[in-house]
Design an enzyme around this catalytic site. Structure first.
Site, short mmCIF file in Angstrom:
data_model
loop_
_atom_site.label_atom_id
_atom_site.label_comp_id
_atom_site.label_asym_id
_atom_site.label_seq_id
_atom_site.Cartn_x
_atom_site.Cartn_y
_atom_site.Cartn_z
CB SER A 1 -3.91 -15.88 51.15
OG SER A 1 -3.28 -16.07 52.39
CG ASP B 1 0.63 -16.46 53.58
OD1 ASP B 1 1.37 -15.52 53.89
OD2 ASP B 1 -0.61 -16.37 53.59
CG ASP C 1 -1.26 -12.58 51.53
OD1 ASP C 1 -0.94 -13.62 52.15
OD2 ASP C 1 -2.24 -11.90 51.83
CG ASP D 1 -1.75 -12.64 55.33
OD1 ASP D 1 -1.29 -13.78 55.08
OD2 ASP D 1 -2.94 -12.36 55.17
#
Length: 447
Positions: free
Chosen positions: A102, A242, A244, A246
């Site tokens: 992340s 960010d 990833d 999400d």
């Protein structure tokens, strides 16, 4: 059974250090594969990743694990976490895997798992996989039962199409100049392309991943770059994802940060006006600002709070029948469109609001004044500082001072060795004093 591997958002740690090694990744593949070998059909798993260097290593190990127990593997390459959730469901896969840490720096990595419905795994599924990881030898597939692996080339296009479909068919972004910061992460191709295809003028930054620069001075946790670019280009708005993709943080045309609380307020009002907001409420965590709660109450809506972590937000949404939730940190969950937090879809919905109203971002995206809120992190190496009597006394004293005018949230991070101390209230000086006294006590207890 006590959890050794799974935290609040899958398995995460320093790659090739501690537990997070290729050996563990292969074992996770075998254990998760065995757990989801249900029914007589040919089983398959979708595996995606972000752009960090160790993703190649972890991907290869997971492929070995899944194929060794008889699962076919479909590889997507770099793709946002919510795209993997979507593809898991649409391609009728038995399980989805996202290799990502992340918003963490590149030395870290992680493994996130999705069930066949595209939702993150339940506690029960994770506990069952934990048990299989730690048990002895797992049965391996033999002969032609061993799985195959293949890479699909159209995964980015599928996701871009799905993202665009969340916006009204006649709505275009021609009037908008948008800075898109992809954190040198998983959305570096899909997010700018989706906005451009709807007519927006796109200035993309954080789109040159080299395996080492993910979240490095770019992205939703480092906003200086996107703020500077918005002001330099005279852009209408900036969006920051960010690693990833999400989560989403927005910067308005004046360079001011718009966090997840303001974005949730905007979405709640749009959905209420359209009659699509279910349950007359929004689900968020204990970290959301008291100002959001008061704003929603004035609009006849309620705020349902959960523990920190988008998985807990999602659980409360599904249990209570709500379709809007999120976190102050930028996770936006819109169950009408996605089964997990999706920064790109949230960005598209925000841009749709700007395009349809013609108003500046500073007006559209600032719906309430947050009360003073302060968050500090205290790093510790071992033990449990929150059980120390002096820390407990400091917390009790701070709660007494804030009673009736604010809130206090103290918790240990689920992904890092940190104690997070947050206070908010109507009087900034009292908030600062409360945080300072607790942090001082925690620091002493932590040595």
């Amino acid at each position: 059974m006590a959890r050794k591997f799974f935290g609040t958002d899958g398995i995460r740690g320093r790659a090739n250090a501690g537990d997070l090694t290729p050996q563990l990744a292969m074992r996770v593949g075998q254990a998760a594969g065995r757990h989801f070998l249900r029914g007589a059909h040919k089983h398959r798993v979708i595996i995606g990743k972000d752009t960090r260097l160790s993703g190649y290593m972890m991907e290869t190990a997971l492929v070995a694990g899944f194929t060794s127990v008889g699962m076919d593997v479909i590889l997507t390459g770099p793709l946002p976490t919510p795209a993997i959730a979507m593809l898991t469901r649409e391609m009728r896969a038995d399980i989805g895997v996202m290799i990502s840490a992340s918003h963490n720096a590149y030395p870290d990595n992680g493994i996130k798992l999705f069930g066949p419905d595209g939702f993150k795994l339940s506690d029960e599924d994770e506990e069952a996989i934990e048990a299989l990881i730690q048990d002895g030898e797992l049965p391996l597939a033999q002969g032609d039962a061993i799985g195959r692996a293949r890479r699909i080339e159209d995964s980015r296009g599928r996701y871009i199409h799905a993202v665009k479909r969340t916006v009204g068919q006649d709505l275009r972004f021609d009037s908008l100049k948008v800075v898109v910061d992809c954190a040198n992460g998983a959305a570096y191709q899909v997010a700018p392309t989706a906005i451009w295809e709807l007519g927006g003028t796109v200035i993309a930054i954080g789109v040159e991943p080299n395996g080492l620069n993910i979240n490095d001075k770019v992205g939703s946790t480092s906003l200086e770059a996107v703020k500077a670019k918005v002001l330099e280009e005279g852009a209408d708005v900036g969006i920051a994802l960010d690693g990833d993709a999400d989560r989403l943080i927005v910067v308005d045309e004046k360079g001011k940060t718009v966090d997840g609380d303001q974005i949730m307020a905007l979405f709640a009002m749009r959905m209420k006006a359209r009659g699509t907001l279910k349950g007359d409420g929004v689900v968020s965590t204990v970290m959301s600002n008291l100002g959001l709660e008061r704003f929603l109450a004035n609009e006849g809506l309620k705020l349902i709070r959960t523990k920190v972590g988008d998985r807990y937000v999602l659980e409360a949404m599904r249990e209570g029948g709500y379709n809007l939730g999120g976190e102050q940190s930028g996770h936006m969950i819109m169950l009408d469109y996605s089964t997990t937090g999706d920064g790109t879809i949230a960005a598209m919905q925000m841009l749709a609001s700007l395009a349809s109203t013609g108003k500046p971002a500073s007006e559209v995206l600032h719906l309430f004044d947050p009360v003073p809120q302060l968050l500090r992190n205290v790093v510790y190496s071992e033990g449990d500082p929150l059980s120390d009597p002096a820390v407990k006394a400091a917390i009790t004293d701070a709660e007494r001072r804030l009673e009736g005018s604010g809130r206090l949230v103290i918790r240990a991070s689920g992904t890092e060795p940190k104690i997070r101390v947050m206070a908010e209230g109507d009087v900034a000086a009292e908030v600062e004093a409360a945080v300072a006294s607790i942090c001082e006590a925690v620091e002493k207890a932590a040595g």
